[in-house]
Design an enzyme around this catalytic site. Structure first.
Site, PDB file in Angstrom:
ATOM      1  N   VAL A  78       0.871  -1.173   0.000  1.00  0.00           N
ATOM      2  CA  VAL A  78       0.000   0.000   0.000  1.00  0.00           C
ATOM      3  C   VAL A  78       0.906   1.220   0.000  1.00  0.00           C
ATOM      4  O   VAL A  78       2.101   1.121   0.333  1.00  0.00           O
ATOM      5  CB  VAL A  78      -0.905  -0.035   1.261  1.00  0.00           C
ATOM      6  N   HIS A 101      11.145  -6.957  11.271  1.00  0.00           N
ATOM      7  CA  HIS A 101      12.293  -6.094  10.993  1.00  0.00           C
ATOM      8  C   HIS A 101      13.353  -6.806  10.143  1.00  0.00           C
ATOM      9  O   HIS A 101      14.528  -6.809  10.505  1.00  0.00           O
ATOM     10  CB  HIS A 101      12.948  -5.641  12.306  1.00  0.00           C
TER      11      HIS A 101
END
Length: 510
Positions: free
Chosen positions: A85, A451
């Site tokens: 997105v 991460h």
């Protein structure tokens, strides 16, 4: 005939880094930029609501990757959410702005020392509210960084418990050179609403005539001329060409995946899946690693705040449980009690979940392994651009990681047992062992904290100016270039890297 468009720069990925690069480059009105993004606008109703991050996993704005079975986790596969997105994972994450520790950059090229990079963190920041005395923080940048708007009372009790076991508040607050200690978590929010890279960088730049955003389009491969120079990107319906450079900002999964699909990577492995090698670059995809988290949840019958419907309060004044980013407080420490930078993070969440994933009255301490030694790889499963890559982060392959994890769990026990917290809870939701079997508990339950880094490692795949070795006209600008996992959270690092890369691109252009 395939349609072709030409720009000065083609940037792939409108995430944490790509929004920054596109916005900074187009500050020069003489430069044209195409920003290619597989996802669409950030109009999902849950994106702006801080607690709405829980609703975005597995939604239409999530790539929803899954790792290969992990031997170090008993063969488990681990879900790997990544934002698909505008804003990328900065539009779907838990909004924690934690730049880490100055020593993180000892593993980078000397030109990326803390002294050289911290001005780029500051350039991105616009801190809201008053700061304690300490390092200088940014006040005019595009990203709003705010204190917790309405922290749960238990979050300050967590900080009190940390103090009882010897962890002082972080001097000057998180964001300076030394994050050892504890603090409420700064968040990328503006007045209780998520503030992503799309909010800070892309939307203000979207009206510029020299920026073209190509949404809903997957980059299928990088185009190379006969001499091996990157000349653009092939999409399903068109070629987007770059007069100057192609800049990959597709993240620690997307950037190496696109390099491999384009024939840039380990030649023998590429041939094995039907890709013609163009540049033999063995480091692509190798060195992948990630922070892990183990949630230690405890029952707390009175902790019902997050079981209530807080929509009315949030709509009224942007406070209440929906304004929470879930990880409201953190502590950074060395698990062995020795000197030096931290290797474990504790994240306090004023909510808990059952083993079936249902919210229950309780609290959670997440134990995060900050500096994993274990390494994995990202490889191609197929030459088909639509096929997801094989993601193998190599979790807990090294016993040293397990030992550090166990020590971190033991420290978290001390925090939960401190006077400030012990009367708030009644014990574990899923008891963890009190003996050496805690290592098995870690392997059975630890998961990603979102991460991933290292899959286009600086030094191996890119040079200190982020140029892909052996491929003129091509750079990688995102968290995949980070050589060692930082003692912080990688959204801040991706933004910093992009801020600096924009300057490098301008220098090389001029």
């Amino acid at each position: 005939m395939v349609e072709a468009e030409e720009f000065d720069y083609v940037v792939v990925g409108a995430g944490s880094a790509g929004c920054v690069v596109a916005a900074r480059l187009t500050e020069d009105p003489t430069v044209t930029v195409a920003l290619v993004e597989a996802g669409g606008p950030d109009d999902h109703p849950a994106i702006g609501v801080p607690l709405g991050a829980l609703e975005l996993f597995g939604s239409e704005v999530d790539w929803a990757f899954t790792t290969a079975p992990q031997p170090g986790l008993g063969g488990r596969e681990v879900p790997w959410p990544r934002g698909r997105v505008h804003g990328g994972s900065s539009a779907t994450n838990f909004q924690m702005w934690v730049p880490g520790h100055a020593a993180d950059f000892d593993d980078w090229h000397p030109s990326w020392s803390w002294e050289r990079v911290h001005p780029y963190f500051r350039r991105a920041e616009r801190w809201a509210g008053e700061r304690e005395a300490g390092p200088e923080f940014g006040t005019a940048g595009p990203l709003w960084i705010s204190p917790q708007r309405d922290p749960d009372p238990s979050s300050t009790r967590f900080l009190d418990a940390c103090a009882e076991v010897g962890l002082k508040p972080v001097e000057g607050g998180l964001g300076g050179p030394d994050n050892t200690g504890c603090a409420l978590t700064p968040v990328t929010q503006r007045e209780g609403v998520r503030w992503s890279s799309a909010d800070g960088y892309l939307k203000p730049a979207s009206g510029r005539p020299n920026l073209t955003v190509l949404s809903g389009r997957r980059a299928e491969r990088i185009m190379l001329d006969p001499d091996g120079r990157a000349t653009g990107v092939r999409l399903a319906d068109r070629a987007v060409t770059a007069r100057r450079e192609v800049v990959l900002c597709a993240g620690s999964v997307g950037s190496p995946h696109l390099l491999l699909l384009s024939g840039i990577g380990p030649a023998d492995e590429l041939r094995a899946v039907g890709v013609t090698p163009r540049v033999d670059l063995p480091g692509v995809g190798r060195g992948l690693h990630d922070h892990m988290i183990l949630d230690l949840a405890v029952h707390a019958p009175d902790a019902t705040r997050f079981l209530q419907d807080g929509r009315e309060q949030y709509e009224r004044d942007r406070t209440g449980p929906l304004s929470s980013n879930i990880g409201e407080a953190v502590a950074f420490l060395r698990a062995d009690g020795g000197d030096g930078p931290p290797d474990v993070e504790l994240i306090w969440s004023p909510m808990a979940f059952s083993d079936d994933g249902d919210p229950i009255p309780g609290y959670t301490v997440g134990v995060v392994l900050l500096r994993p030694r274990s390494r994995g790889r990202l490889t191609l499963a197929s030459a088909d651009p639509a096929a997801p890559p094989v993601i193998d982060p190599g979790y807990l392959a090294e016993e040293a990681d397990v030992r550090t994890y166990v020590a971190g769990v033991r420290f978290a026990e001390r925090v939960l047992g401190a006077a400030a917290l012990r009367d708030l809870h009644t014990g574990p939701v899923v008891p963890w062992p009190a003996d050496d079997a805690v290592a098995d508990y870690v392997r059975e339950r630890a998961t990603t904290v979102f991460h991933p880094v290292g899959s286009c490692r600086m030094g191996d795949v890119v040079d200190e100016r982020l140029r892909v070795r052996g491929v003129p006209g091509l750079r990688v600008v995102d968290a995949s270039v980070i050589p060692e996992a930082p003692r912080g959270h990688t959204h801040a690092h991706a933004v910093m890297i992009a801020e600096r890369a924009a300057g490098l691109l301008r220098e090389d252009r001029g």
